[in-house]
Design an enzyme around this catalytic site. Structure first.
Site, PDB file in Angstrom:
ATOM      1  N   ASP A 285       0.752  -1.279  -0.073  1.00  0.00           N
ATOM      2  CA  ASP A 285      -0.176  -0.019  -0.040  1.00  0.00           C
ATOM      3  C   ASP A 285       1.008   1.244  -0.047  1.00  0.00           C
ATOM      4  O   ASP A 285       2.171   0.994   0.073  1.00  0.00           O
ATOM      5  CB  ASP A 285      -0.992  -0.084   1.143  1.00  0.00           C
TER       6      ASP A 285
HETATM    7  C1  GLC Z   1      -4.430   3.978  -0.297  1.00  0.00           C
HETATM    8  C2  GLC Z   1      -5.398   3.059   0.065  1.00  0.00           C
HETATM    9  C3  GLC Z   1      -5.369   1.923  -0.972  1.00  0.00           C
HETATM   10  C4  GLC Z   1      -5.408   2.835  -2.371  1.00  0.00           C
HETATM   11  C5  GLC Z   1      -3.906   3.100  -2.521  1.00  0.00           C
HETATM   12  C6  GLC Z   1      -3.746   3.732  -3.992  1.00  0.00           C
HETATM   13  O1  GLC Z   1      -3.838   4.670   0.663  1.00  0.00           O
HETATM   14  O2  GLC Z   1      -5.079   2.318   1.311  1.00  0.00           O
HETATM   15  O3  GLC Z   1      -6.635   1.299  -0.923  1.00  0.00           O
HETATM   16  O4  GLC Z   1      -5.525   1.697  -3.392  1.00  0.00           O
HETATM   17  O5  GLC Z   1      -3.778   3.964  -1.515  1.00  0.00           O
HETATM   18  O6  GLC Z   1      -4.658   4.850  -3.980  1.00  0.00           O
END
Ligand code: GLC
Length: 741
Positions: A285
């Site tokens: 993430d």
């Molecule tokens: C965010 C979220 C994740 C998302 C990613 C890209 O922090 O936790 O669900 O897909 O970043 O935006």
């Protein structure tokens, strides 16, 4: 005779080679050979470039410095860059100017629609209709791929039992069986059977794992649970995604039993690779690799990079510790070349499966044809109507008459385009959204007088608008009041310590109720709310979540009876936030709640029961279940049986009902829930129509993880319960026995 034997052996061998067991790598020898040939030519910097994803967002364009990185082979993927023209520009740099011509993978959060926005995932789960979930995902995929996005960071398949957690909106609720069904459907919708098609994208099962069990419902907080709970409750939707062929996973922010999910060999390698044989890749993430330092498991950046890569995170999202530190870690033998090569292999495998090597560019003529087509708008409207849950309808207040003389439309969410498309709204544009007010105006007759008054804001303390709202109600035959949450009160980093209606909204409803006019409350919210007073005092309540681009029209379809609501709650509504986490498939304890016995598991100040239970939802017609049958009353441990029930529409209009099958393993070597969902079917019946619904109960549905963490079916009595809610007062029940031998 020998020839016959040899032939048989050859046939068996051939079948074994062709048969691809569920969950095993769907390896395609041609692709693997091409991957190996590319890896053999790559420099270390080019390999690390494939492990890097960067945020490309720059005021709707891409970051110019990324062109140079792509040209040098130092950037393999971006997130947030979209639009066929823009993605093609960057792709031409990769394919025409870089040394190895490895295509860029463009990722984006297409969570519930790309430009045509659908109801939020929690709303979609309320449909209890996987066909709906697959359809919305396939439309979202077609729009996204037309815009050059080949990878979505969805489906989010986190089980959520705590309504305080804002991301409960992004998933399918509290139950692993429903969650698994929705996960399978959404992966199939996004990916289809051929991800290289121009209308498919690679899906991403997230957030791996147990992110929804954050302590206190506070986002990013600590998660601690038994392996039994992890495997029984939180893993099944992810396994369903793997079985559906999901191409990628995203490692979560949270720590799990003391080990951050982004550095957790048990989940990332032992379970995902060893047990499930997942052959796609794992992306971290957003900056989660770097956050291992804050978690306190990495003393510095290099340690964080080492832990994440060696645990099984293949691609680093946004932070750059792999690029910065892996060369030195390799030289000092703290990471192995083979580990880096395997991460690159997994990423290239997905790029091949997407067809990016052979068709790297997007047909720029598709966007205008595919995006926001009338067909897509009709689909989001129809899907939204299937997601609404009728929570209350006293005196058959609903459906309303389209020729009512005058209707007051009141509330901060009644004429609100922005909140209608919810959080994580992709490339959705609020100006495309149909508000509730607009939907009602379109629906009613020319002669119907509509009076609108906002009344108050979603949050804040002002009641200045109450007088105007009360006047609007007084001069009308009835009032429709739209209250709930703003879209930014759920989703990421949006946990709430209260589940009450924010601001002065409850006082607004009370003021409108006090006029004596019939009141219909339309809820727009991203989580269960403690709407106790509404449940007690307001005659009709329709849960609509955040219904998407056509939301106002969809809600009007239901309010005025063009569609009979058939949604069911995928999450439990508590009476008090103090009950959280509250979920239907709880253990019985040794002192289950008993109103007549002080010394049992309950509260002094609030009932232990939910305000609205999991699986609950009303209809404009009525249904009756009868004649619960079992194919047998006794099976052997490996055996299976079927159970069936008859359902009848006893009302005066067609409608949908969802038949829900629950079981209870009455006595086992570990405690088992008082009930577990093991089957459901949503059916449409005409007035007077009867149908028999049949479910199969197999060892996979009857089994559980025992004290040795072995999945097993133990002998003993099982209850079978079939109803139209987890707390159906007319639940039909019988039982059967699993024999010793
Ligand atoms: C965010 C979220 C994740 C998302 C990613 C890209 O922090 O936790 O669900 O897909 O970043 O935006």
């Amino acid at each position: 005779m020998k020839l016959v034997k040899a032939t048989c052996l050859l046939l068996i061998l051939a079948f074994a080679l062709i048969a691809v067991p569920v969950g095993s790598p769907r390896s395609q020898p041609g692709i693997e050979r091409r991957i190996n040939a590319i890896i053999a030519r790559m420099t270390l910097e080019e390999k690390l470039g494939q492990l890097q994803q960067l945020d490309g967002e720059a005021n709707g364009n891409y970051r110019p410095e990324h062109r140079d990185m792509i040209r040098k082979g130092l950037l393999g993927s971006t997130l947030n860059v979209r639009g066929a023209v823009r993605t093609n520009e960057l792709q031409r740099v990769a394919m025409n100017e870089s040394r190895l011509k490895i295509p860029v993978l463009f990722g984006f959060d297409v969570i519930h629609g790309y430009r045509t926005i659908f109801t939020v995932p929690l709303g979609e789960a309320s449909s209890w209709d996987p066909v709906v979930a697959e359809r919305s995902a396939s439309i979202a995929a077609a729009e996204a791929r037309a815009a050059g996005v080949a990878w979505t960071f969805a489906p989010m398949v986190d089980i959520a039992r705590d309504a305080r957690w804002g991301r409960i909106i992004e998933g399918a609720g509290e139950d692993p069986f429903l969650g698994a069904a929705m996960a399978r459907a959404r992966v199939r919708g996004f990916q289809g059977s051929e991800q290289s098609a121009p209308d498919r994208v690679m899906a991403c099962a997230k957030h791996w794992v147990a992110y929804g069990a954050a302590e206190s419902g506070r986002d990013y907080n600590t998660v601690d649970m038994s392996e039994n709970t992890l495997r029984t409750i939180y893993l099944p939707p992810f396994k369903a995604a793997v079985d559906a062929g999901v191409g990628t996973f995203m490692s979560a922010f949270n720590s799990l039993n003391g080990v951050p999910s982004t550095a957790n060999p048990f989940t990332l390698t032992k379970v995902l690779r060893g047990e499930w044989r997942f052959d796609g890749f794992v992306v971290s993430d957003y900056t989660a690799v770097e956050e291992l330092i804050k978690h306190g498991v990495a003393a510095d950046e290099a340690e964080a990079a080492r832990l994440a890569l060696n645990a099984g995170v293949d691609m680093e999202m946004v932070s750059r510790l792999y690029n910065k530190h892996l060369p030195a870690l390799l030289r000092s033998n703290k990471v192995a070349q083979a580990t880096i090569d395997e991460a690159v292999r997994r990423i290239l495998r997905i790029k091949f499966r997407l067809g990016l090597f052979d068709h790297p560019y997007t047909d720029e003529s598709r966007e205008s044809k595919v995006i926001m087509s009338q067909e897509n708008l009709s689909a989001t409207r129809e899907i939204a109507t299937r997601s609404f849950v009728l929570l209350k309808n006293a005196q058959e207040t609903l459906p309303l008459s389209k020729s009512a003389r005058s209707i007051a439309v009141i509330g901060p969410l009644a004429d609100d385009q922005q909140d209608m498309i919810g959080s994580w709204n992709g490339d959705g544009r609020s100006q495309d959204a149909v508000t509730l007010l607009a939907g009602i105006k379109t629906k009613v007759s020319q002669s119907t007088k509509i009076v609108y008054a906002k009344g108050c804001d979603v949050s804040g303390d002002s009641t200045e608008g109450f007088a105007e709202a009360v006047r609007a109600a007084r001069q009308s035959d009835l009032a429709i009041v739209a209250v709930g949450e703003s879209a930014d009160m759920s989703g990421e980093a949006s946990s709430r310590a209260s589940l009450d209606l924010p601001g002065r909204q409850l006082d607004l409803v009370k003021a409108i109720q006090a006029t004596g006019k019939p009141v219909v409350v339309v809820l727009m919210n991203g989580r269960p709310l403690t709407i106790n007073w509404l449940a007690e005092n307001v005659p009709a309540i329709l849960e609509t979540w955040f219904a998407g681009t056509e939301g106002g029209n969809a809600i009007a379809d239901v309010l005025f009876g063009d569609v009979n609501p058939g949604g069911k709650l995928p999450v439990t509504f508590p009476r008090s936030v103090g009950q959280e986490p509250l979920y239907y498939n709880h253990m019985n304890t040794g002192r289950p709640p008993d109103a007549n016995n002080k010394y049992t598991s309950k509260y002094l100040d609030v009932s232990w029961t939910p305000l609205f239970p999991f699986g609950f939802g009303l209809s404009y017609t009525q249904f009756r279940l009868s004649d619960l049958q079992l194919s047998t009353k006794r099976i052997l441990p490996g055996g299976e049986l079927t159970t069936s029930v008859e359902i009848e529409n006893t009302g005066r209009r067609a409608g949908d009902e969802t038949v829900e099958l629950y079981i209870r393993d009455v006595a086992a070597s570990v405690t088992r829930p008082v009930m577990e969902l093991k089957g459901f079917e949503r059916v449409t019946l005409q007035p007077g129509e009867r149908r028999r619904i049949t479910f199969k109960l197999t060892p996979a549905l009857l089994g559980f993880y025992n004290r040795e963490m072995r999945f097993t079916v133990e002998p003993g009595v099982f209850h079978v319960m079939i109803g139209t809610s987890s707390a159906d007062p007319n639940m039909l029940q019988t039982d059967f026995e699993v024999a010793e031998r």
